[in-house]
Design an enzyme around this catalytic site. Structure first.
Site, PDB file in Angstrom:
ATOM      1  N   ASN A 103       0.859  -1.191   0.000  1.00  0.00           N
ATOM      2  CA  ASN A 103       0.000   0.000   0.000  1.00  0.00           C
ATOM      3  C   ASN A 103       0.897   1.244   0.000  1.00  0.00           C
ATOM      4  O   ASN A 103       1.716   1.425   0.910  1.00  0.00           O
ATOM      5  CB  ASN A 103      -0.891  -0.055   1.254  1.00  0.00           C
ATOM      6  CG  ASN A 103      -1.803   1.157   1.369  1.00  0.00           C
ATOM      7  OD1 ASN A 103      -1.381   2.281   1.144  1.00  0.00           O
ATOM      8  ND2 ASN A 103      -3.042   0.935   1.739  1.00  0.00           N
TER       9      ASN A 103
ATOM     10  N   HIS B  74       1.100   6.202   1.938  1.00  0.00           N
ATOM     11  CA  HIS B  74       1.891   7.143   2.733  1.00  0.00           C
ATOM     12  C   HIS B  74       3.078   7.745   1.980  1.00  0.00           C
ATOM     13  O   HIS B  74       3.713   8.680   2.474  1.00  0.00           O
ATOM     14  CB  HIS B  74       2.268   6.520   4.072  1.00  0.00           C
ATOM     15  CG  HIS B  74       1.044   6.286   4.898  1.00  0.00           C
ATOM     16  ND1 HIS B  74       0.121   7.292   5.150  1.00  0.00           N
ATOM     17  CD2 HIS B  74       0.524   5.170   5.462  1.00  0.00           C
ATOM     18  CE1 HIS B  74      -0.884   6.807   5.855  1.00  0.00           C
ATOM     19  NE2 HIS B  74      -0.668   5.520   6.045  1.00  0.00           N
TER      20      HIS B  74
ATOM     21  N   HIS C  67      -5.647   3.740  -1.398  1.00  0.00           N
ATOM     22  CA  HIS C  67      -6.972   4.068  -0.847  1.00  0.00           C
ATOM     23  C   HIS C  67      -7.298   5.501  -1.245  1.00  0.00           C
ATOM     24  O   HIS C  67      -6.667   6.439  -0.763  1.00  0.00           O
ATOM     25  CB  HIS C  67      -6.913   3.918   0.681  1.00  0.00           C
ATOM     26  CG  HIS C  67      -8.229   4.134   1.382  1.00  0.00           C
ATOM     27  ND1 HIS C  67      -8.378   3.959   2.730  1.00  0.00           N
ATOM     28  CD2 HIS C  67      -9.450   4.512   0.919  1.00  0.00           C
ATOM     29  CE1 HIS C  67      -9.629   4.213   3.082  1.00  0.00           C
ATOM     30  NE2 HIS C  67     -10.297   4.563   1.991  1.00  0.00           N
TER      31      HIS C  67
ATOM     32  N   ARG D 126      -9.400   8.164  -0.585  1.00  0.00           N
ATOM     33  CA  ARG D 126     -10.364   8.549   0.453  1.00  0.00           C
ATOM     34  C   ARG D 126     -11.211   9.700  -0.040  1.00  0.00           C
ATOM     35  O   ARG D 126     -10.778  10.482  -0.894  1.00  0.00           O
ATOM     36  CB  ARG D 126      -9.629   8.947   1.741  1.00  0.00           C
ATOM     37  CG  ARG D 126      -8.879   7.804   2.403  1.00  0.00           C
ATOM     38  CD  ARG D 126      -8.295   8.259   3.719  1.00  0.00           C
ATOM     39  NE  ARG D 126      -9.305   8.361   4.737  1.00  0.00           N
ATOM     40  CZ  ARG D 126      -9.504   7.469   5.701  1.00  0.00           C
ATOM     41  NH1 ARG D 126      -8.721   6.411   5.808  1.00  0.00           N
ATOM     42  NH2 ARG D 126     -10.467   7.622   6.577  1.00  0.00           N
TER      43      ARG D 126
ATOM     44  N   ARG E 258      -6.898  12.797   1.346  1.00  0.00           N
ATOM     45  CA  ARG E 258      -5.806  13.225   2.232  1.00  0.00           C
ATOM     46  C   ARG E 258      -4.453  12.673   1.791  1.00  0.00           C
ATOM     47  O   ARG E 258      -3.432  13.234   2.103  1.00  0.00           O
ATOM     48  CB  ARG E 258      -6.088  12.858   3.685  1.00  0.00           C
ATOM     49  CG  ARG E 258      -6.016  11.400   3.961  1.00  0.00           C
ATOM     50  CD  ARG E 258      -6.172  11.099   5.428  1.00  0.00           C
ATOM     51  NE  ARG E 258      -7.551  11.333   5.865  1.00  0.00           N
ATOM     52  CZ  ARG E 258      -8.062  10.782   6.968  1.00  0.00           C
ATOM     53  NH1 ARG E 258      -7.313  10.014   7.737  1.00  0.00           N
ATOM     54  NH2 ARG E 258      -9.301  10.996   7.317  1.00  0.00           N
TER      55      ARG E 258
ATOM     56  N   GLU F 241      -8.690   0.594  -2.799  1.00  0.00           N
ATOM     57  CA  GLU F 241      -9.473   0.569  -1.562  1.00  0.00           C
ATOM     58  C   GLU F 241     -10.405   1.753  -1.597  1.00  0.00           C
ATOM     59  O   GLU F 241      -9.971   2.879  -1.903  1.00  0.00           O
ATOM     60  CB  GLU F 241      -8.542   0.733  -0.356  1.00  0.00           C
ATOM     61  CG  GLU F 241      -7.982  -0.541   0.157  1.00  0.00           C
ATOM     62  CD  GLU F 241      -7.157  -0.308   1.416  1.00  0.00           C
ATOM     63  OE1 GLU F 241      -7.323   0.736   2.080  1.00  0.00           O
ATOM     64  OE2 GLU F 241      -6.330  -1.149   1.702  1.00  0.00           O
TER      65      GLU F 241
ATOM     66  N   THR G  69      -8.156   3.344   8.547  1.00  0.00           N
ATOM     67  CA  THR G  69      -9.381   2.542   8.551  1.00  0.00           C
ATOM     68  C   THR G  69      -9.568   1.872   9.905  1.00  0.00           C
ATOM     69  O   THR G  69      -8.681   1.166  10.373  1.00  0.00           O
ATOM     70  CB  THR G  69      -9.292   1.470   7.446  1.00  0.00           C
ATOM     71  OG1 THR G  69      -8.859   2.110   6.250  1.00  0.00           O
ATOM     72  CG2 THR G  69     -10.634   0.806   7.233  1.00  0.00           C
TER      73      THR G  69
ATOM     74  N   GLU H 156     -10.790  -9.783   2.880  1.00  0.00           N
ATOM     75  CA  GLU H 156      -9.565  -9.348   3.560  1.00  0.00           C
ATOM     76  C   GLU H 156      -9.880  -9.323   5.043  1.00  0.00           C
ATOM     77  O   GLU H 156     -10.704  -8.532   5.506  1.00  0.00           O
ATOM     78  CB  GLU H 156      -9.103  -7.965   3.082  1.00  0.00           C
ATOM     79  CG  GLU H 156      -7.836  -7.545   3.839  1.00  0.00           C
ATOM     80  CD  GLU H 156      -7.175  -6.277   3.327  1.00  0.00           C
ATOM     81  OE1 GLU H 156      -7.422  -5.884   2.173  1.00  0.00           O
ATOM     82  OE2 GLU H 156      -6.400  -5.682   4.108  1.00  0.00           O
TER      83      GLU H 156
ATOM     84  N   HIS I 126      -3.779  -4.832   7.793  1.00  0.00           N
ATOM     85  CA  HIS I 126      -3.912  -3.694   8.710  1.00  0.00           C
ATOM     86  C   HIS I 126      -3.047  -3.870   9.940  1.00  0.00           C
ATOM     87  O   HIS I 126      -3.216  -4.815  10.703  1.00  0.00           O
ATOM     88  CB  HIS I 126      -5.362  -3.403   9.130  1.00  0.00           C
ATOM     89  CG  HIS I 126      -5.549  -1.945   9.412  1.00  0.00           C
ATOM     90  ND1 HIS I 126      -5.164  -1.369  10.584  1.00  0.00           N
ATOM     91  CD2 HIS I 126      -5.994  -0.937   8.628  1.00  0.00           C
ATOM     92  CE1 HIS I 126      -5.391  -0.060  10.529  1.00  0.00           C
ATOM     93  NE2 HIS I 126      -5.892   0.227   9.344  1.00  0.00           N
TER      94      HIS I 126
HETATM   95  N1  PXP Z   1      -5.800  -3.275   4.362  1.00  0.00           N
HETATM   96  C1  PXP Z   1      -6.773  -2.330   4.435  1.00  0.00           C
HETATM   97  C2  PXP Z   1      -8.152  -2.698   4.020  1.00  0.00           C
HETATM   98  C3  PXP Z   1      -6.469  -1.008   4.853  1.00  0.00           C
HETATM   99  O1  PXP Z   1      -7.443  -0.089   4.913  1.00  0.00           O
HETATM  100  C4  PXP Z   1      -5.137  -0.688   5.180  1.00  0.00           C
HETATM  101  C5  PXP Z   1      -4.794   0.713   5.574  1.00  0.00           C
HETATM  102  O2  PXP Z   1      -4.999   1.551   4.518  1.00  0.00           O
HETATM  103  C6  PXP Z   1      -4.170  -1.698   5.082  1.00  0.00           C
HETATM  104  C7  PXP Z   1      -4.532  -2.987   4.695  1.00  0.00           C
HETATM  105  C8  PXP Z   1      -2.739  -1.439   5.400  1.00  0.00           C
HETATM  106  O3  PXP Z   1      -2.618  -1.143   6.746  1.00  0.00           O
HETATM  107  P1  PXP Z   1      -1.236  -0.628   7.305  1.00  0.00           P
HETATM  108  O4  PXP Z   1      -0.970   0.691   6.680  1.00  0.00           O
HETATM  109  O5  PXP Z   1      -1.474  -0.556   8.776  1.00  0.00           O
HETATM  110  O6  PXP Z   1      -0.216  -1.650   6.902  1.00  0.00           O
END
Ligand code: PXP
Length: 235
Positions: A6, A9, A42, A44, A48, A69, A100, A150, A189
């Site tokens: 992901n 960030h 994601h 949003r 952001r 996402e 999330t 997931e 997550h």
């Molecule tokens: N899976 C989902 C559905 C999420 O919303 C997120 C956060 O955006 C992640 C995985 C990844 O989480 P993390 O950034 O804590 O690794």
């Protein structure tokens, strides 16, 4: 086990100055080159981190699997069909949250969910639902026509000791239950280099989705090393 990275960030850092660097698309390409099996972003409602032009750039550049996402809104449904990611992951979204929080409330939204997913499925996009590791949620995900669930690992990640072991057991049981129903199973997550190891023993989980910990590590060692270090642990 596959790793989906992901890159939200990277956009968070870019947006701190509202200029061009670091570029989430360049990050995605580096992650793919280093062994990531998919790229997750994601979009949003408040934009952001990932912005619409990032999503368009990612769609053009990503050659593994792009996972969008998104929340269950008409705007996001239209964006999904226009963008054609390989899959969408439906997540709950609250404006005030930092990330999330909790799985998608599938029972509450079930009737709307089926109609919402119809055009997205019809376009040939796979559907993943981000849910709690609970049988009822898994049954409803299957009923709604999801391809993938997931499993939310946030509670596991926040706990320690016995409590963490209990959360892991729930995830293990849910993964077996979902697979048995014919669903594909992924997890994510809050996973990081320290807490990921036990997931190697849950064979039903085919992929983990990791963002924050991996991007944080990449700030010190670079994306290729951060991805490879994670792949070394999970395989
Ligand atoms: N899976 C989902 C559905 C999420 O919303 C997120 C956060 O955006 C992640 C995985 C990844 O989480 P993390 O950034 O804590 O690794």
């Amino acid at each position: 086990m596959r790793l989906a990275v992901n890159i939200d960030h990277i956009a968070t850092l870019r947006n701190a100055r509202n200029e061009h660097d670091p570029d989430p698309v360049a990050a995605a390409l580096l992650a793919e080159k280093s062994g990531a099996a998919g790229i997750v972003c994601h979009l949003r409602e408040d934009r952001r981190h990932i912005r619409d032009h990032d999503l368009a750039g990612l769609r053009k550049a990503v050659t593994t699997r792009l996972d969008l996402e998104m929340a269950m809104t008409d705007e996001m449904g239209a964006i999904a069909v226009a963008t054609m990611p390989e899959l969408i992951t439906l997540v709950p979204e609250k404006r005030e949250e930092l990330t999330t929080e909790g799985g998608f409330a599938i029972e509450r939204h079930f009737n709307r969910l089926v109609a919402f997913l119809e055009p997205i499925k019809g376009a040939g996009i796979e559907i993943s639902l981000f849910i709690e590791a609970e049988q009822r949620a898994i049954d409803l995900a299957e009923k709604a026509g999801a391809d993938i669930v997931e499993l939310h690992t946030g509670a596991y990640a926040l706990k320690s000791g016995e409590e963490q072991a209990t959360e892991l057991k729930k995830i293990r049981q849910a993964a077996a239950y979902a697979k048995n129903l014919g669903l594909r199973v992924v997890a994510g997550h809050g996973l990081n280099y320290q807490n990921i190891a036990p997931f190697r023993t849950i064979e039903e989980i085919e992929e983990v989705s990791i963002g924050h910990a991996l991007i944080a590590r990449a700030a010190f060692v670079g994306i290729p090393a951060a991805v490879r270090e994670m792949l070394d642990i999970i395989n």
